[in-house]
Design a protein around this motif. Structure first.
Motif, PDB file in Angstrom:
ATOM      1  N   LYS A 196      12.999  61.228  47.750  1.00  0.00           N
ATOM      2  CA  LYS A 196      12.674  62.647  47.602  1.00  0.00           C
ATOM      3  C   LYS A 196      11.658  63.068  48.656  1.00  0.00           C
ATOM      4  CE  LYS A 196      13.420  62.570  42.597  1.00  0.00           C
ATOM      5  NZ  LYS A 196      12.824  62.826  41.260  1.00  0.00           N
ATOM      6  N   THR A 197      11.769  62.491  49.833  1.00  0.00           N
ATOM      7  CA  THR A 197      10.860  62.763  50.952  1.00  0.00           C
ATOM      8  C   THR A 197       9.400  62.549  50.568  1.00  0.00           C
ATOM      9  OG1 THR A 197      10.678  65.166  50.527  1.00  0.00           O
ATOM     10  CG2 THR A 197      12.479  64.412  51.959  1.00  0.00           C
ATOM     11  N   GLN A 198       9.160  61.553  49.738  1.00  0.00           N
ATOM     12  CA  GLN A 198       7.806  61.170  49.350  1.00  0.00           C
ATOM     13  C   GLN A 198       7.661  59.666  49.480  1.00  0.00           C
ATOM     14  OE1 GLN A 198       7.968  62.587  45.297  1.00  0.00           O
ATOM     15  NE2 GLN A 198       6.812  64.435  45.783  1.00  0.00           N
ATOM     16  N   GLY A 199       6.444  59.228  49.785  1.00  0.00           N
ATOM     17  CA  GLY A 199       6.166  57.811  49.734  1.00  0.00           C
ATOM     18  C   GLY A 199       6.063  57.359  48.289  1.00  0.00           C
ATOM     19  N   GLN A 200       6.470  56.141  48.008  1.00  0.00           N
ATOM     20  CA  GLN A 200       6.528  55.674  46.636  1.00  0.00           C
ATOM     21  C   GLN A 200       5.200  55.047  46.211  1.00  0.00           C
ATOM     22  OE1 GLN A 200       8.596  56.128  44.323  1.00  0.00           O
ATOM     23  NE2 GLN A 200       8.026  54.646  42.778  1.00  0.00           N
ATOM     24  N   LEU A 201       4.611  55.587  45.145  1.00  0.00           N
ATOM     25  CA  LEU A 201       3.488  54.978  44.436  1.00  0.00           C
ATOM     26  C   LEU A 201       3.781  55.083  42.948  1.00  0.00           C
ATOM     27  CD1 LEU A 201       0.225  56.189  46.263  1.00  0.00           C
ATOM     28  CD2 LEU A 201       1.381  53.994  46.473  1.00  0.00           C
ATOM     29  N   ALA A 202       3.438  54.065  42.178  1.00  0.00           N
ATOM     30  CA  ALA A 202       3.713  54.071  40.742  1.00  0.00           C
ATOM     31  C   ALA A 202       2.729  53.142  40.043  1.00  0.00           C
ATOM     32  CB  ALA A 202       5.148  53.627  40.464  1.00  0.00           C
ATOM     33  N   TRP A 203       2.715  53.230  38.727  1.00  0.00           N
ATOM     34  CA  TRP A 203       1.921  52.311  37.910  1.00  0.00           C
ATOM     35  C   TRP A 203       2.880  51.347  37.220  1.00  0.00           C
ATOM     36  CZ3 TRP A 203      -3.072  51.007  36.743  1.00  0.00           C
ATOM     37  CH2 TRP A 203      -3.243  50.154  35.644  1.00  0.00           C
TER      38      TRP A 203
END
Length: 492
Positions: free
Chosen positions: A323-330
């Protein structure tokens, strides 16, 4: 062109429209529908998309009135920086508007536009971030090139992604473990804004509107530097750039920095070049507040001391989420999501998890396990363990401690503290030998809550979340036999 001018004559007679004189500058309007700003920045105009010009000598009165009412509009300010202007040719004027039609790709030449001044009293942390890049990572004599702009610039968004700012959870500064590292330890704001002294945004240099290369994780030095700064300082930096780009404020006629901008009334075009300077003229030597701010800006003064203060970092791996975003998650996984490093440190920042099992009649038997999430696995990788039933010093009184390392890069020290019932202090790394790779916290610490282990409620933002350990008594009944502390912290 002659046929175009002849076609305008009936309109000129009826509606006071005059053919434009050769070489005459005038404001810009449009006789044909403009593309949206977003589309104009995504790709050049295709000749097949050019709309037909109405030959006015054959037009009805209603057609002429429709054009006058609907199409003589000012070009939106968001297009002022776009090469979309290169697609329009002036063909005639009304009293206050130049009529244009889409041309054949006339090119405006880029030029050297002068020197942008950043007022470091208004934007101290922007100066610190930019000076670090300009003076410690890059060749400061290299001119900056303007790439694109406008409120809806697709290139700006792409550059924020490539710099590491645009991610799936806010920005890196607002997402654990980086929020713990940069937000919760933040002590540099000289001028708090409203109720949130620590409301931080991620500032990138070079700015998104500057020419930015596609991200290359092998680049040395890194192509961008990032810093978690206050929104107030970030807005000050944005104002400095907007005023310089548009020739407003101090760059306008009679302004204090008018001499620094070439072409006072000329809009920037793509590939214009300029220099940047960090201006300290606003600082009052007799104002203690000013001088306190001045002390926080350490990378702008020659000879440059280029030791990282622990807040300059960069993206070391880009993983988009579709989605044209860098991936960060918990929980954070540095091997399968966006990765970041402190500048000049060379090792990705990870999120380590330490779990303490506290049991025994006096709650003095302590086991420990340290783990990390990696390679997209739902199960953590165990890095180190300490079993209270087999290791030495199986009981812990206040003040007792043990160290655990295993496959951790640095040693983690765990101390039972007397500051509260069942409170533990954690120290990752040795301040005497490990430089910036040190992080300390205790089991009662609470920081920025969004995207923490527990986001809502009284445990929001807690570094350690407690859980009951259940067992059975002598009669086989379920009882609580201890506490499990599940903690997380940044490290490398």
């Amino acid at each position: 062109m002659l046929s175009v001018l002849l076609a305008l004559l009936p309109l000129a007679a009826s509606h006071d429209v005059k053919p434009i004189e050769f070489g005459r500058p005038a404001p810009i309007g449009t006789l044909i529908s403009l593309p949206t700003p977003a589309a104009s920045n995504e790709r050049p105009i295709n000749k097949s998309e050019q709309q037909p010009y109405i030959h006015l000598e054959n037009a009805s009165v209603d057609q002429i009135q429709m054009i006058m009412d609907a199409d003589f509009a000012e070009i939106d300010d968001s297009l002022e920086d776009s090469s979309e202007f290169d697609q329009y040719v002036p063909i005639g004027t009304t009293d206050d508007t130049t009529l244009v039609r889409r041309g054949n790709g006339i090119e405006k030449r880029a030029a050297f536009r002068g020197t942008m001044q950043i007022d470091c009293l208004e934007a101290p942390e922007v100066c610190q971030n930019a000076c670090w890049y300009q003076n410690c990572l890059n060749d400061p004599t290299t001119p900056i090139r303007y790439q694109d702009g406008g409120r809806n610039s697709g290139r700006d968004s792409a550059n924020r992604l490539q710099s590491g700012v645009t991610v799936s959870r806010g920005t890196p500064c607002q997402t654990w473990p980086f929020g713990q590292m940069f937000w919760d330890t933040y002590q540099f704001n000289p001028n708090p804004v409203k109720d949130s002294e620590k409301y931080l945004e991620t500032d990138e240099w070079p700015m998104a509107s500057f020419e930015n290369p596609a991200f290359d994780e092998t680049a040395d030095p890194p192509q961008h530097t990032l810093r978690c700064i206050t929104g107030q300082s970030n807005k000050g930096g944005a104002r400095a750039w907007t005023n310089f780009r548009r020739g407003h404020g101090p760059y306008a006629a009679g302004g204090k920095w008018e001499k620094f901008r070439n072409g006072a009334k000329t809009h920037f075009v793509r590939y214009d070049e300029f220099n940047v300077e960090f201006n300290f003229d606003s600082f009052d030597a007799n104002n203690p507040d000013h001088q306190n701010i001045r002390k926080t800006i350490t990378y702008c003064d020659a000879p440059y001391t280029c030791a990282n203060d622990g807040r300059q970092f960069h993206m070391s791996k880009l993983v988009t989420n579709g989605k044209t975003q860098g991936q960060l998650a918990w929980p954070y996984d540095a091997t399968s999501q966006n990765a970041y490093q402190l500048d000049k440190e060379g090792t990705d920042i990870k999120q380590y998890h330490v779990t303490l099992a506290i049991t025994g009649d006096d709650q003095d038997e302590v086991s420990a396990q340290v783990s990390v999430y990696e390679n997209g696995s739902q199960d953590p990788t165990i890095l180190a363990t300490r079993d209270s039933t087999t290791d030495a010093d199986i009981t812990m009184q206040d003040g007792d401690s043990f160290s655990i390392k295993g496959d951790l890069p640095k040693t983690l020290k765990v101390e039972k503290s007397g500051i509260g019932c069942g409170t533990f202090k954690f120290t990752y790394g040795d301040a005497a030998t490990d430089g910036l790779a040190v992080f300390g916290f205790d089991s009662e610490d609470q920081g920025y809550g969004r995207w923490s282990h527990t986001e809502k409620g009284k445990l929001s933002g807690r570094y350690c979340v407690p859980e009951d350990i259940e067992g059975q008594d002598a009669n086989g009944a379920d009882v609580v036999i201890g506490t499990r502390l599940k903690c997380s912290f940044p490290g490398w």
